[in-house]
Design a protein around this motif. Structure first.
Motif, mmCIF file in Angstrom:
data_model
loop_
_atom_site.group_PDB
_atom_site.id
_atom_site.type_symbol
_atom_site.label_atom_id
_atom_site.label_comp_id
_atom_site.label_asym_id
_atom_site.label_seq_id
_atom_site.Cartn_x
_atom_site.Cartn_y
_atom_site.Cartn_z
ATOM 1 N N GLU A 113 0.837 -1.201 0.000
ATOM 2 C CA GLU A 113 0.000 0.000 0.000
ATOM 3 C C GLU A 113 0.875 1.255 0.000
ATOM 4 N N GLU A 117 1.439 4.317 -3.151
ATOM 5 C CA GLU A 117 1.301 5.746 -2.965
ATOM 6 C C GLU A 117 2.617 6.488 -3.228
ATOM 7 N N ASP A 120 4.147 5.884 -8.707
ATOM 8 C CA ASP A 120 3.045 5.682 -9.646
ATOM 9 C C ASP A 120 3.617 5.529 -11.055
ATOM 10 N N LEU A 132 1.674 10.723 3.755
ATOM 11 C CA LEU A 132 1.154 9.396 3.439
ATOM 12 C C LEU A 132 0.063 8.942 4.407
ATOM 13 N N SER A 134 -2.621 10.302 5.082
ATOM 14 C CA SER A 134 -3.948 10.564 4.509
ATOM 15 C C SER A 134 -4.377 9.498 3.518
ATOM 16 N N TYR A 135 -3.431 8.663 3.031
ATOM 17 C CA TYR A 135 -3.735 7.696 1.974
ATOM 18 C C TYR A 135 -3.520 6.239 2.386
#
Length: 450
Positions: A113, A117, A120, A132, A134-135
């Motif tokens: 995970e 993030e 990409d 990170l 927040s995601y």
């Protein structure tokens, strides 16, 4: 930018693998490991951080015994990818608390995970632990750090036989204490790596300190921090010596240069040597510094080699600990190359020696002397008797040495840079978090010539 990212264990096991672009063959991890393990280069035993095999660029760093690797077929900046790999390792450690093979395997869902993030389609997005949050929503599975070997300087701080509580190195920045409680703590570690070269008569030829002030915060609400250093701290070479002071507050400390983390405000630094910052989540370097002024080295090394016959010689190594008896150095390793025609070595340790081991590495003709600990003010001696298969046809001292030494000294710093106080700005009077300020000195290059 990069095609693949993977993490390998010391055995070559593929722990984490992510293919972003499909441009590099799937067997790249095995190709990389075989190349690194059996590397043969010009005057080089270890593989360089960047190399090319069959049109594929392999870029790697080694962190906590793990190999973090990126592959690409395009012409990218090696330093940029190396920095990206270091930051991925740091972010992973921030989330897992402990960075090793077991923690990666137990938290592979969280690690993937994070990777989704951070990168990409091969392009880096963010490597900020705080951003990170927040995601990334998976909670880390905490690995029992008590049965793991220490991973770095901040985990080596010992007081007697007890480990300092709440070691920041083995804690996750996103995991609370059992029961959902969060212990309010902030850790400041002053870590110094020293390089010293001694002449054959014991005089210092070169000396240098590379230091870092590391911080890791577990404070709720991200309060402002004020970190005060030595009042007489001076930046820039002046020719002075740190031997010139006797002040109990730390005295004059002269740094050649330094740099600061982007979160540090220097408004009052020139006035009272105070740093103001709002620490981000995770472990980060508040300040990096370098010092080449004269300083007192923690150890003195004396080495002597003398011929004792046509096919024999004797080596005498002496180590003196020039620091306070209240301080103890750990994991000391001394090594010395011998003439290539050495066939056998016998050792004689001092009487009552405890926690000392010796070895003769026949493949590279080297003496190894390991000491579990050395108390300040003590002196230790090793005698080694050498046997040769041919006579020496020159000066034997030119064919042996130099003597090199590695060590770790908790609660000691050679530069004497100090944290005068660590102040946390919080309005509530009942708010009283734990503050840990710790010091450690390590060897970067510690050499004595014969």
């Amino acid at each position: 930018m990069i095609s693949q990212f993977f993490v390998l264990s010391q055995r070559g096991d593929n722990i984490v693998f992510r293919d972003y672009r499909g441009e590099v063959p799937k067997g790249s991890a095995e190709i990389f490991f075989r190349k690194v393990k059996f590397w043969k280069g010009d005057e080089q035993d270890d593989a360089p951080p960047v190399f090319n095999v069959d049109g594929v660029n392999y870029i790697h760093v080694k962190v906590a015994g793990l190999l973090f690797v990126a592959t690409t077929r395009v012409n990218v900046s090696p330093s940029l990818v190396l920095e990206l790999l270091q930051r991925i390792a740091r972010v992973t450690k921030d989330y897992l608390g402990v960075l090793n093979e077991e923690s990666l395997r137990k938290n592979f869902v969280l690690v993937y995970e994070l990777l989704d993030e951070v990168i990409d389609f091969g392009y880096p997005q963010t490597t900020s632990t705080e951003a990170l949050k927040s995601y990334v929503f998976n909670e880390p599975i905490v690995v029992d750090a008590a049965r793991l070997p220490p991973l770095g300087p901040a985990s080596m701080f010992m007081q007697g036989t007890k480990r300092m509580p709440g070691t920041a190195v083995t804690k996750s920045v996103v995991a609370n204490e059992p029961g959902g409680r969060k212990r309010e703590e902030i850790f400041v570690d002053i870590i110094e790596k020293i390089s010293v070269t001694f002449s054959s008569s014991g005089y210092i030829l070169t000396s240098e300190i590379d230091g870092t002030i590391q911080m890791k915060s577990y404070l709720t609400g991200n309060p402002e921090i004020r970190l005060a250093l030595n009042e007489d701290l001076s930046i820039g070479r002046t020719g002075a010596s740190v031997y010139d002071y006797n002040s109990s507050s730390g005295g004059v400390v002269i740094l050649d240069d330094c740099n600061f983390h982007e979160s540090v405000h220097l408004d009052s630094f020139d006035v009272d040597r105070t740093l103001t910052l709002v620490p981000p989540d995770g472990e980060f370097a508040v300040m990096n510094y370098r010092m080449t002024q004269e300083f007192k080295p923690p150890f003195r090394i004396n080495a002597l080699i003398e011929e004792a016959g046509a096919l024999k010689a004797e080596v005498i190594l002496k180590i003196r600990a020039d620091f306070s008896p209240t301080v103890t150095a750990n994991t000391i390793a001394v090594s010395m190359p011998l003439p290539a025609y050495t066939t056998r070595v016998s050792y004689e340790l001092e009487s009552g020696a405890v926690g000392q081991t010796t070895d003769f590495k026949e493949t590279n003709k080297k003496i190894e002397w390991n000491l579990k600990k050395i108390v300040g003010g003590s002196e230790h001696t090793l005698r080694a008797k050498l046997t040769f298969f041919q006579e020496s046809h020159g000066n034997i001292t030119r064919e042996a040495g130099p003597v090199s030494m590695t060590f770790t000294i908790p609660m000691y710093n050679a530069s004497r840079l100090q944290v005068r106080y660590l102040q946390i700005a919080k309005k509530s009077k009942s708010y009283n978090p734990y503050r840990w300020v710790r010091y450690v000195t390590q060897s970067n290059s510690y050499v004595a010539r014969l």
